[in-house]
Motif scaffolding. Structure first.
Motif, PDB file in Angstrom:
ATOM      1  N   SER A 292      13.103 -42.462 -59.019  1.00  9.01           N
ATOM      2  CA  SER A 292      13.147 -41.776 -60.226  1.00  9.01           C
ATOM      3  C   SER A 292      14.379 -41.088 -60.601  1.00  9.01           C
ATOM      4  O   SER A 292      15.348 -41.320 -60.057  1.00  9.01           O
ATOM      5  CB  SER A 292      12.143 -40.379 -60.093  1.00  9.01           C
ATOM      6  OG  SER A 292      12.649 -39.485 -59.232  1.00  9.01           O
ATOM      7  N   THR A 293      14.648 -40.740 -61.880  1.00  6.40           N
ATOM      8  CA  THR A 293      15.874 -40.360 -62.280  1.00  6.40           C
ATOM      9  C   THR A 293      16.185 -39.322 -61.599  1.00  6.40           C
ATOM     10  O   THR A 293      17.638 -39.071 -61.778  1.00  6.40           O
ATOM     11  CB  THR A 293      15.623 -40.035 -63.936  1.00  6.40           C
ATOM     12  OG1 THR A 293      14.637 -38.746 -64.013  1.00  6.40           O
ATOM     13  CG2 THR A 293      15.226 -41.093 -64.789  1.00  6.40           C
ATOM     14  N   ASN A 294      15.527 -38.506 -60.913  1.00  8.49           N
ATOM     15  CA  ASN A 294      16.335 -37.327 -60.127  1.00  8.49           C
ATOM     16  C   ASN A 294      16.606 -37.669 -58.527  1.00  8.49           C
ATOM     17  O   ASN A 294      16.924 -37.019 -57.845  1.00  8.49           O
ATOM     18  CB  ASN A 294      15.282 -36.206 -60.091  1.00  8.49           C
ATOM     19  CG  ASN A 294      13.987 -36.416 -59.452  1.00  8.49           C
ATOM     20  OD1 ASN A 294      13.677 -37.528 -58.948  1.00  8.49           O
ATOM     21  ND2 ASN A 294      13.232 -35.331 -59.235  1.00  8.49           N
ATOM     22  N   GLY A 295      16.644 -39.110 -58.186  1.00  7.02           N
ATOM     23  CA  GLY A 295      16.927 -39.608 -57.139  1.00  7.02           C
ATOM     24  C   GLY A 295      15.835 -39.576 -56.048  1.00  7.02           C
ATOM     25  O   GLY A 295      15.882 -39.988 -54.872  1.00  7.02           O
ATOM     26  N   THR A 296      14.653 -39.260 -56.572  1.00  7.74           N
ATOM     27  CA  THR A 296      13.399 -39.286 -55.471  1.00  7.74           C
ATOM     28  C   THR A 296      12.976 -40.806 -55.421  1.00  7.74           C
ATOM     29  O   THR A 296      12.961 -41.336 -56.372  1.00  7.74           O
ATOM     30  CB  THR A 296      12.401 -38.474 -55.959  1.00  7.74           C
ATOM     31  OG1 THR A 296      12.867 -36.964 -56.112  1.00  7.74           O
ATOM     32  CG2 THR A 296      11.071 -38.298 -54.911  1.00  7.74           C
ATOM     33  N   LEU A 297      12.486 -41.120 -54.064  1.00  4.15           N
ATOM     34  CA  LEU A 297      12.192 -42.486 -53.839  1.00  4.15           C
ATOM     35  C   LEU A 297      10.760 -42.618 -54.388  1.00  4.15           C
ATOM     36  O   LEU A 297       9.717 -41.737 -53.963  1.00  4.15           O
ATOM     37  CB  LEU A 297      12.191 -42.681 -52.256  1.00  4.15           C
ATOM     38  CG  LEU A 297      13.233 -43.354 -52.029  1.00  4.15           C
ATOM     39  CD1 LEU A 297      14.744 -42.785 -51.966  1.00  4.15           C
ATOM     40  CD2 LEU A 297      13.222 -44.064 -50.528  1.00  4.15           C
ATOM     41  N   THR A 298      10.541 -43.377 -55.369  1.00  2.00           N
ATOM     42  CA  THR A 298       9.148 -43.715 -55.639  1.00  2.00           C
ATOM     43  C   THR A 298       8.342 -44.930 -54.985  1.00  2.00           C
ATOM     44  O   THR A 298       7.186 -44.916 -55.179  1.00  2.00           O
ATOM     45  CB  THR A 298       9.056 -44.167 -57.364  1.00  2.00           C
ATOM     46  OG1 THR A 298      10.067 -45.051 -57.675  1.00  2.00           O
ATOM     47  CG2 THR A 298       9.571 -42.823 -58.147  1.00  2.00           C
ATOM     48  N   SER A 299       9.254 -45.707 -54.161  1.00  2.00           N
ATOM     49  CA  SER A 299       8.675 -46.672 -53.215  1.00  2.00           C
ATOM     50  C   SER A 299       9.716 -46.827 -52.142  1.00  2.00           C
ATOM     51  O   SER A 299      10.951 -46.495 -52.373  1.00  2.00           O
ATOM     52  CB  SER A 299       8.501 -47.871 -54.234  1.00  2.00           C
ATOM     53  OG  SER A 299       9.596 -48.685 -54.614  1.00  2.00           O
ATOM     54  N   PRO A 324      21.717 -47.221 -54.985  1.00  2.00           N
ATOM     55  CA  PRO A 324      21.874 -47.176 -56.321  1.00  2.00           C
ATOM     56  C   PRO A 324      23.236 -46.096 -56.724  1.00  2.00           C
ATOM     57  O   PRO A 324      23.180 -45.099 -56.110  1.00  2.00           O
ATOM     58  CB  PRO A 324      20.703 -46.392 -57.100  1.00  2.00           C
ATOM     59  CG  PRO A 324      19.685 -46.790 -55.830  1.00  2.00           C
ATOM     60  CD  PRO A 324      20.480 -46.783 -54.474  1.00  2.00           C
ATOM     61  N   VAL A 325      24.106 -46.921 -57.231  1.00  2.00           N
ATOM     62  CA  VAL A 325      25.557 -46.273 -57.843  1.00  2.00           C
ATOM     63  C   VAL A 325      25.353 -46.095 -59.189  1.00  2.00           C
ATOM     64  O   VAL A 325      25.616 -47.118 -59.896  1.00  2.00           O
ATOM     65  CB  VAL A 325      26.743 -46.764 -57.198  1.00  2.00           C
ATOM     66  CG1 VAL A 325      27.919 -45.845 -57.681  1.00  2.00           C
ATOM     67  CG2 VAL A 325      26.580 -46.841 -55.693  1.00  2.00           C
ATOM     68  N   SER A 336      28.132 -36.596 -56.539  1.00  2.84           N
ATOM     69  CA  SER A 336      27.028 -35.669 -56.401  1.00  2.84           C
ATOM     70  C   SER A 336      25.550 -36.431 -56.510  1.00  2.84           C
ATOM     71  O   SER A 336      24.579 -35.946 -55.788  1.00  2.84           O
ATOM     72  CB  SER A 336      27.042 -34.822 -57.591  1.00  2.84           C
ATOM     73  OG  SER A 336      26.071 -33.847 -57.465  1.00  2.84           O
ATOM     74  N   SER A 337      25.158 -37.214 -57.626  1.00  2.00           N
ATOM     75  CA  SER A 337      24.396 -37.989 -57.615  1.00  2.00           C
ATOM     76  C   SER A 337      24.006 -39.055 -56.364  1.00  2.00           C
ATOM     77  O   SER A 337      22.789 -39.112 -55.815  1.00  2.00           O
ATOM     78  CB  SER A 337      24.296 -38.749 -58.964  1.00  2.00           C
ATOM     79  OG  SER A 337      23.133 -39.800 -59.009  1.00  2.00           O
ATOM     80  N   VAL A 338      24.817 -39.725 -55.991  1.00  2.00           N
ATOM     81  CA  VAL A 338      24.636 -40.417 -54.751  1.00  2.00           C
ATOM     82  C   VAL A 338      24.362 -39.776 -53.375  1.00  2.00           C
ATOM     83  O   VAL A 338      23.436 -40.010 -52.719  1.00  2.00           O
ATOM     84  CB  VAL A 338      25.925 -41.364 -54.621  1.00  2.00           C
ATOM     85  CG1 VAL A 338      25.916 -42.190 -53.188  1.00  2.00           C
ATOM     86  CG2 VAL A 338      26.231 -42.403 -55.654  1.00  2.00           C
ATOM     87  N   SER A 339      25.072 -38.504 -53.463  1.00  2.00           N
ATOM     88  CA  SER A 339      24.694 -37.817 -52.146  1.00  2.00           C
ATOM     89  C   SER A 339      23.168 -37.484 -52.286  1.00  2.00           C
ATOM     90  O   SER A 339      22.484 -37.473 -51.119  1.00  2.00           O
ATOM     91  CB  SER A 339      25.626 -36.373 -52.266  1.00  2.00           C
ATOM     92  OG  SER A 339      25.249 -35.636 -51.228  1.00  2.00           O
ATOM     93  N   LYS A 340      22.618 -36.916 -53.425  1.00  2.89           N
ATOM     94  CA  LYS A 340      21.224 -36.595 -53.525  1.00  2.89           C
ATOM     95  C   LYS A 340      20.323 -37.850 -52.974  1.00  2.89           C
ATOM     96  O   LYS A 340      19.453 -37.776 -52.404  1.00  2.89           O
ATOM     97  CB  LYS A 340      20.894 -36.450 -54.770  1.00  2.89           C
ATOM     98  CG  LYS A 340      19.277 -36.031 -55.053  1.00  2.89           C
ATOM     99  CD  LYS A 340      18.972 -34.821 -55.426  1.00  2.89           C
ATOM    100  CE  LYS A 340      17.650 -34.398 -55.759  1.00  2.89           C
ATOM    101  NZ  LYS A 340      16.852 -33.526 -54.644  1.00  2.89           N
TER     102      LYS A 340
END
Length: 576
Positions: A292-299, A324-325, A336-340
């Motif tokens: 998802s856009t917040n970095g949570t795995l959806t699959s 994903p980068v 910060s995004s990649v760390s999450k």
């Protein structure tokens, strides 16, 4: 000149050293196939600028190893005209004068081959020489880690037609047995390899392999199937050893696997005489992921509510198919995004794989970017934890925090806290990796084990997936027991069986009063290890020299000896 391992790129921070060391140790008995480790594409990290320079490549390999990448994904290209393997996608010309060239910063010739620039001699031996240096440099109990190499095989384009597709090779153009990558790498790294032959031998008779060592080296049996015959010999069809067995009992450092093979090499024989390289799919299983856009795995996440058995998660050798980068963000925003994202990938039981050249710079040019990605793949501690990594102190000292808690406000990540605080504890149900309950009452760390319900034990998660099962279980409890939004820390923080009471930064999972296996602070142990080894070597040399001297002297004396008796006493005199 042989390539050298350059260890100047380090983790720089005592806290990060403690993070990697403690995560390695807490998972030391988990079979290798269920432990997550950051992976990196060498082509992206070292050759993203399409320059294949041998000196820069050796530096890049060194940097990636030094900052914590345990899985290297390597692309090698076979040149049928030169009968060599290279990292360069185009064959180096047989006649150097026929190709445009330039000098690199190290004085080496860089051949312009279509869109690539390549130096000669950048071959599997370059990587092997760096690896040997790395293994020898990290050979103490404190610094040793298991490495994994995945070999993707391709055919190099012709230097006269560098941008054209490659034809399928004839039998005569294929590598011979001694030219196969497995033979080359196996010969260079033979002393350090844990091979398919060793695995098969160990699996056939566990009594003489994994169960023969001391209990703390044995892999945890809940992670694989065990059979026992009438003679009491135990075996396993699917088990893998633990890192502690590999590193400290076998003294091995690396496992190697074939990955993809180009269609032009369809008849490539992956077997080698010594059976040193695992076939494709034995050490890696790529899992497609989406987010998802917040970095949570959806699959792709391997956490499934209600699963209690390892067989239900199918997480053996699980690796994300990409990392994903995001583009268009500043460096800080991207990291910060990649760390999450990395945090979520490892929490889901997957090893993250970096296959991107970060901000257009390779790891020999800017190792900091790659270091941040590697360290962000940590699955246990919150950022900046354990925060006592560089402090002295001890039990009862209110200034220092030497016991670990799971903080529910930090997505289940761990923090270090004072052991005299009262908290509930995490209790494992039986020996199940994924079943947890909360202790009956809160207590000081030293007494938490007494508050676990019957049939459970005070424990610590040993992998990212185990940690997720504990965290999700705690969130499912009534708010009277656990409430992440509460101002009462007793409701939002839970003790786990992990402490560094004996030695700062040395975290142990064997309960209150346990001793650090390193016997000194990890920051100082390497120097101590080197010193002890040097002293041992000197002692051995002295003993050998003394033995030789005594023997020589005894021979001389026996040839000249005269015995005389005076009043019943014998003595040795000087001959007249």
């Amino acid at each position: 000149m042989p390539a050298q391992y350059d260890s100047t790129a380090t983790l720089l921070d005592a806290t990060w050293v403690a993070v990697l060391l403690s995560e390695r140790d807490v998972a030391a008995q988990i079979p290798l196939n269920f432990v997550t480790n950051p992976a990196v594409s060498v082509s992206a990290a070292c050759f993203g600028n399409r320059v294949y320079d041998r000196t820069a490549a050796a530096k890049c390999f060194s940097n990636l190893l030094a900052v914590g990448y345990r899985r290297l994904i390597v692309d090698l290209y076979w040149s049928p005209s030169r009968r060599t393997w290279s990292f360069c996608p185009v064959s180096i010309p047989a006649d150097p004068a026929a190709a445009a060239s330039a000098q690199d910063s190290h004085g080496h010739t860089l051949y312009s081959l279509g869109q690539y620039k390549c130096t000669d001699g950048l071959d599997p031996y370059t990587l092997a020489e760096v690896l040997v240096g790395y293994f020898r440099d990290t050979n103490s109990q404190l610094t040793v880690y298991t490495a994994y190499i995945l070999l993707n095989l391709h055919v190099a384009a012709s230097d006269s037609k560098p941008d054209e597709p490659v034809h399928t090779l004839s039998a005569a153009e294929m590598p011979s047995e001694t030219e196969r990558v497995g033979s080359i790498i196996g010969t260079a790294l033979g002393d350090f390899i844990y091979s398919p032959a060793q695995l098969a031998s160990d699996r056939r008779n566990l009594n003489n392999s994994w169960y023969r060592v001391e209990p703390s080296y044995m892999p945890i049996t809940q992670y694989f199937t065990v059979h026992e015959d009438e003679a009491g010999i135990q075996s396993t069809p699917d088990g893998w050893p633990s890192s502690k067995y590999i590193q400290l009992a076998k003294r091995d450092h690396v496992l190697i696997e074939y990955g993809s093979v180009d269609p032009q090499l369809a008849n490539y024989n992956m077997s080698t005489q010594d059976n040193l390289v695992f076939p494709p799919g034995q050490l890696s299983s790529k899992v497609p992921i989406s987010m998802s856009t917040n970095g949570t795995l959806t699959s792709g996440c391997l956490y499934e509510p209600g699963d209690t058995q390892v067989s239900q998660t199918n997480s053996s050798w699980a690796m994300s198919d990409h990392l994903p980068v995001p583009e268009g963000l500043s460096t800080d925003e991207t990291m910060s995004s990649v760390s999450k994202v990395l945090s979520n990938i490892t929490a889901c039981g997957l090893s993250p794989m970096l296959n991107t050249t970060l901000f257009g710079q390779t790891a020999d040019e800017q190792v900091a970017y790659y270091r941040n990605i590697s360290l962000s793949s940590s699955w246990a501690w919150a950022i900046g934890e354990p925060h006592d990594a560089h402090y002295p102190g001890g039990d009862g000292d209110p200034k220092y925090d030497r016991c670990a808690i799971m903080d529910l406000t930090l997505d289940g990540r761990w923090r270090s806290t004072n052991c005299t605080e009262q908290r509930h504890g995490a209790c494992r149900v039986g020996t199940s990796p994924f079943s947890w309950v909360l202790s009956n009452s809160s207590a000081y760390f030293r007494n938490v084990s007494d508050t676990c319900p019957p049939g459970t034990t005070f424990a610590v998660p040993r992998t990212g997936l185990e940690n997720s099962y504990l965290y999700k279980h705690l969130l499912s409890l009534p708010k009277s027991q656990v409430d992440p939004s509460s101002s009462d820390p007793v409701l939002r923080e839970v003790y786990i069986n992990f402490n560094s009471l004996d030695v700062t930064s040395c975290w142990v999972s064997t309960g209150y009063g346990s001793r650090c296996p390193y016997a000194s602070d990890p920051q100082q142990l390497e120097r101590k290890t080197v010193l002890v080894s040097a002293i041992a070597g000197i002692i051995i040399l002295l003993i050998a020299a003394l033995t030789l001297f005594v023997k020589c002297n005894a021979n001389r004396r026996s040839s000249r000896r005269r015995k005389r008796a005076i009043d019943g006493w014998e003595y040795e005199g000087v001959p007249s």
